[in-house]
Motif scaffolding. Sequence first.
Motif, PDB file in Angstrom:
ATOM      1  N   LEU A  78      -0.232   5.092  -1.647  1.00  0.00           N
ATOM      2  CA  LEU A  78      -1.159   5.798  -0.871  1.00  0.00           C
ATOM      3  C   LEU A  78      -0.671   6.659   0.723  1.00  0.00           C
ATOM      4  CD1 LEU A  78      -3.792   2.810   1.219  1.00  0.00           C
ATOM      5  CD2 LEU A  78      -3.595   3.383  -1.302  1.00  0.00           C
TER       6      LEU A  78
ATOM      7  N   ARG B  35      -4.513  -9.315   1.080  1.00  0.00           N
ATOM      8  CA  ARG B  35      -4.380  -8.381   2.016  1.00  0.00           C
ATOM      9  C   ARG B  35      -4.910  -8.671   3.405  1.00  0.00           C
ATOM     10  NH1 ARG B  35      -5.118  -4.526  -1.750  1.00  0.00           N
ATOM     11  NH2 ARG B  35      -2.626  -3.366  -2.870  1.00  0.00           N
TER      12      ARG B  35
ATOM     13  N   GLN C 216      -9.040   0.922   1.902  1.00  0.00           N
ATOM     14  CA  GLN C 216      -7.761   1.391   1.675  1.00  0.00           C
ATOM     15  C   GLN C 216      -7.657   2.110   3.474  1.00  0.00           C
ATOM     16  OE1 GLN C 216      -7.862   3.926  -1.756  1.00  0.00           O
ATOM     17  NE2 GLN C 216      -6.161   2.533  -2.826  1.00  0.00           N
TER      18      GLN C 216
ATOM     19  N   LEU D  66       0.879  -0.909   0.058  1.00  0.00           N
ATOM     20  CA  LEU D  66      -0.253   0.345   0.090  1.00  0.00           C
ATOM     21  C   LEU D  66       0.401   1.478   0.257  1.00  0.00           C
ATOM     22  CD1 LEU D  66      -2.692  -1.262   2.702  1.00  0.00           C
ATOM     23  CD2 LEU D  66      -2.690  -0.755  -0.436  1.00  0.00           C
TER      24      LEU D  66
END
Length: 264
Positions: free
Chosen positions: A124, A166, A136, A121
């Motif tokens: 992000l 995830r 997210q 991630l």
Amino acid sequence: MIMALIYIENLKYSYGNLNNSLRDVKYELNNGEKNIVIGPNGSGKTTFLKCILGILKTEKMIKIDNNYVENIREYTALSTNIKDALHLSGDLSVKEFIKYHMKLKLIKEDAAFNMLAYFKLDSLKNKRLSDLSTGQEKMVYNTIALSGDYKIILLDEPLSSIDPDRSRLLINIINKSKNSFIITTHDLDLIKKIEGSTLNIMVDGNLSEKISPGELIFSMNVNTTRPQDKFIEIRGNDRTIYLTYGKENNVINNIDDLLYLYEV
Ligand SMILES: Nc1ncnc2c1ncn2[C@@H]1O[C@H](COP(=O)(O)OP(=O)(O)OP(=O)(O)O)[C@@H](O)[C@H]1O
């Protein structure tokens, strides 16, 4: 006498006069234990975690490491993914938000950024929190909760809206950790996936005794009519659910059969 890491007696909580969100909860979490709390929508799981975190005020009912929660000012051994517990100031970027929390918890920010990378991630970092998708955003809170060596980690529905890849990475981290967890979930599979987990069932603000998942699947039966031979009793508002030995109806042959709990 060795005191449990979290020790709770007679915990009651109401948001208003009419609402009895937690009824009379008795609970212990031991060192290194990974405890999963399941239960229908609105049964009190999040309220339970918020009381332990001290976000909701209770009077001398919860002890952590032998100290009453209300006396703990800076409990840096406790960590969570609950949004209400994470101080927010303005619309920060993920990077700023993580830096802020790691500073607050006196943890090197690299711990969280490495975790973010592990969850794939990295991209992000420069996004605003307000621009994140539901999944997210949840992963950012999970990352904050899991970064650093906290003694107790309280995860509220950590896998809701999280993709399978995830989810797998997150479960790996929990399985490798030596810390203590309380995890609320609607994902019954998690009980199988978290190694050595224990289980509590919340119904209408009442928490069951602790069950080891292994115990459940020896022909346990979910019913509301057979108090005799009960193994576990879960009191609800207008019904009591019994887990009994037997093979009549609603037999639990595997964890998925716990769905019966939601149907009776
Ligand atoms: N801020 C609030 N004000 C008033 N009542 C609330 C508040 N938050 C929760 N409740 C009520 O308390 C009860 C328990 O809610 P809680 O969020 O703890 O349930 P939950 O088991 O976590 O549910 P879910 O699985 O749907 O997330 C519910 O009846 C809910 O309506």
